[in-house]
Design a protein around this motif. Structure first.
Motif, PDB file in Angstrom:
ATOM      1  N   VAL A  51     112.705 -26.609 -32.568  1.00  0.00           N
ATOM      2  CA  VAL A  51     113.272 -26.626 -33.911  1.00  0.00           C
ATOM      3  C   VAL A  51     114.432 -25.642 -33.916  1.00  0.00           C
ATOM      4  N   VAL A  52     115.596 -26.108 -34.362  1.00  0.00           N
ATOM      5  CA  VAL A  52     116.787 -25.261 -34.432  1.00  0.00           C
ATOM      6  C   VAL A  52     117.060 -24.947 -35.892  1.00  0.00           C
ATOM      7  N   ASP A  53     116.893 -23.673 -36.259  1.00  0.00           N
ATOM      8  CA  ASP A  53     117.151 -23.209 -37.619  1.00  0.00           C
ATOM      9  C   ASP A  53     118.632 -22.906 -37.744  1.00  0.00           C
ATOM     10  N   MET A  54     119.327 -23.717 -38.536  1.00  0.00           N
ATOM     11  CA  MET A  54     120.773 -23.584 -38.684  1.00  0.00           C
ATOM     12  C   MET A  54     121.169 -22.969 -40.019  1.00  0.00           C
ATOM     13  N   SER A  55     120.192 -22.439 -40.753  1.00  0.00           N
ATOM     14  CA  SER A  55     120.472 -21.911 -42.094  1.00  0.00           C
ATOM     15  C   SER A  55     121.408 -20.702 -42.066  1.00  0.00           C
ATOM     16  N   GLY A  56     121.478 -19.974 -40.961  1.00  0.00           N
ATOM     17  CA  GLY A  56     122.353 -18.818 -40.869  1.00  0.00           C
ATOM     18  C   GLY A  56     123.698 -19.122 -40.225  1.00  0.00           C
ATOM     19  N   LEU A  57     123.947 -20.398 -39.961  1.00  0.00           N
ATOM     20  CA  LEU A  57     125.196 -20.804 -39.314  1.00  0.00           C
ATOM     21  C   LEU A  57     126.256 -21.040 -40.385  1.00  0.00           C
ATOM     22  N   ARG A  58     127.359 -20.308 -40.285  1.00  0.00           N
ATOM     23  CA  ARG A  58     128.454 -20.459 -41.254  1.00  0.00           C
ATOM     24  C   ARG A  58     129.456 -21.523 -40.834  1.00  0.00           C
ATOM     25  N   PHE A  59     129.524 -21.802 -39.523  1.00  0.00           N
ATOM     26  CA  PHE A  59     130.530 -22.730 -39.004  1.00  0.00           C
ATOM     27  C   PHE A  59     130.007 -23.348 -37.725  1.00  0.00           C
ATOM     28  N   CYS A  60     130.316 -24.622 -37.522  1.00  0.00           N
ATOM     29  CA  CYS A  60     129.988 -25.309 -36.274  1.00  0.00           C
ATOM     30  C   CYS A  60     131.087 -26.326 -36.007  1.00  0.00           C
ATOM     31  N   ASP A  61     131.718 -26.245 -34.826  1.00  0.00           N
ATOM     32  CA  ASP A  61     132.747 -27.210 -34.482  1.00  0.00           C
ATOM     33  C   ASP A  61     132.178 -28.259 -33.528  1.00  0.00           C
ATOM     34  N   SER A  62     133.041 -29.099 -32.987  1.00  0.00           N
ATOM     35  CA  SER A  62     132.593 -30.184 -32.112  1.00  0.00           C
ATOM     36  C   SER A  62     131.931 -29.667 -30.839  1.00  0.00           C
ATOM     37  N   THR A  63     132.307 -28.489 -30.371  1.00  0.00           N
ATOM     38  CA  THR A  63     131.664 -27.915 -29.187  1.00  0.00           C
ATOM     39  C   THR A  63     130.196 -27.620 -29.469  1.00  0.00           C
ATOM     40  N   GLY A  64     129.912 -27.042 -30.617  1.00  0.00           N
ATOM     41  CA  GLY A  64     128.535 -26.765 -30.996  1.00  0.00           C
ATOM     42  C   GLY A  64     127.745 -28.045 -31.185  1.00  0.00           C
ATOM     43  N   LEU A  65     128.356 -29.022 -31.831  1.00  0.00           N
ATOM     44  CA  LEU A  65     127.691 -30.315 -32.021  1.00  0.00           C
ATOM     45  C   LEU A  65     127.384 -30.954 -30.671  1.00  0.00           C
ATOM     46  N   ASN A  66     128.345 -30.938 -29.756  1.00  0.00           N
ATOM     47  CA  ASN A  66     128.128 -31.517 -28.430  1.00  0.00           C
ATOM     48  C   ASN A  66     127.024 -30.785 -27.672  1.00  0.00           C
ATOM     49  N   ALA A  67     126.949 -29.466 -27.794  1.00  0.00           N
ATOM     50  CA  ALA A  67     125.879 -28.710 -27.130  1.00  0.00           C
ATOM     51  C   ALA A  67     124.523 -29.170 -27.652  1.00  0.00           C
ATOM     52  N   LEU A  68     124.417 -29.363 -28.964  1.00  0.00           N
ATOM     53  CA  LEU A  68     123.159 -29.824 -29.552  1.00  0.00           C
ATOM     54  C   LEU A  68     122.834 -31.253 -29.121  1.00  0.00           C
ATOM     55  N   LEU A  69     123.834 -32.123 -29.086  1.00  0.00           N
ATOM     56  CA  LEU A  69     123.605 -33.506 -28.663  1.00  0.00           C
ATOM     57  C   LEU A  69     123.148 -33.572 -27.201  1.00  0.00           C
ATOM     58  N   HIS A  70     123.802 -32.826 -26.332  1.00  0.00           N
ATOM     59  CA  HIS A  70     123.402 -32.800 -24.915  1.00  0.00           C
ATOM     60  C   HIS A  70     122.020 -32.175 -24.764  1.00  0.00           C
ATOM     61  N   GLY A  71     121.744 -31.136 -25.541  1.00  0.00           N
ATOM     62  CA  GLY A  71     120.428 -30.515 -25.511  1.00  0.00           C
ATOM     63  C   GLY A  71     119.344 -31.477 -25.947  1.00  0.00           C
ATOM     64  N   ARG A  72     119.621 -32.264 -26.981  1.00  0.00           N
ATOM     65  CA  ARG A  72     118.662 -33.257 -27.469  1.00  0.00           C
ATOM     66  C   ARG A  72     118.318 -34.259 -26.374  1.00  0.00           C
ATOM     67  N   ILE A  73     119.328 -34.741 -25.680  1.00  0.00           N
ATOM     68  CA  ILE A  73     119.104 -35.709 -24.604  1.00  0.00           C
ATOM     69  C   ILE A  73     118.246 -35.096 -23.506  1.00  0.00           C
ATOM     70  N   ALA A  74     118.589 -33.885 -23.080  1.00  0.00           N
ATOM     71  CA  ALA A  74     117.839 -33.228 -21.998  1.00  0.00           C
ATOM     72  C   ALA A  74     116.391 -32.975 -22.413  1.00  0.00           C
ATOM     73  N   ILE A  75     116.185 -32.545 -23.639  1.00  0.00           N
ATOM     74  CA  ILE A  75     114.830 -32.249 -24.120  1.00  0.00           C
ATOM     75  C   ILE A  75     114.019 -33.540 -24.248  1.00  0.00           C
ATOM     76  N   GLU A  76     114.643 -34.608 -24.743  1.00  0.00           N
ATOM     77  CA  GLU A  76     113.927 -35.879 -24.842  1.00  0.00           C
ATOM     78  C   GLU A  76     113.592 -36.437 -23.458  1.00  0.00           C
ATOM     79  N   GLU A  77     114.486 -36.268 -22.493  1.00  0.00           N
ATOM     80  CA  GLU A  77     114.205 -36.719 -21.124  1.00  0.00           C
ATOM     81  C   GLU A  77     113.028 -35.956 -20.524  1.00  0.00           C
ATOM     82  N   ALA A  78     112.807 -34.732 -20.986  1.00  0.00           N
ATOM     83  CA  ALA A  78     111.678 -33.923 -20.513  1.00  0.00           C
ATOM     84  C   ALA A  78     110.410 -34.201 -21.327  1.00  0.00           C
TER      85      ALA A  78
END
Length: 115
Positions: A51-78
């Protein structure tokens, strides 16, 4: 991995009720995304629920989104899952505009995610 913090971005890692909880704070962008990538890689190796708590995040760009998307894929593959909690403000808007809020299970807050 206990967590990482610098002046602009922080990620804290702990286990709550069998789930790994990443608590993000500050600004997630090209210059600050590496600690998140490392935490996601460690979570993928472990498997299980993240679970990723993003309530304290003030800003997220495409790099952050891509990190989360790639992380999701890797975690689901596991055999695990990656869920988001506490999307708000400009971060929620970016997820809505890109359609990423439909890719992740999204909870109002951490209490709801872990409840």
């Amino acid at each position: 991995m206990p967590g990482t913090e610098d002046e602009r971005f922080s990620v804290a890692v702990r286990t709550v009720d069998g789930a790994v909880l990443l608590t993000l704070g500050g600004e997630l962008d090209h210059d600050t995304a590496e600690p998140l990538r490392q935490a996601l890689t460690a979570a993928a190796v472990r498997g299980g629920r993240l679970v990723v708590d993003m309530s304290g995040l003030r800003f997220c760009d495409s790099t952050g989104l891509n990190a989360l998307l790639h992380g999701r894929i890797a975690i689901e593959e596991a055999g695990g899952s990656l869920e988001l909690a506490g999307l708000g403000g400009p971060v929620a808007r970016m997820f809505r505009i890109t359609g990423a809020d439909a890719v992740f299970p999204v909870h109002e807050d951490v209490t709801q995610a872990l409840g």
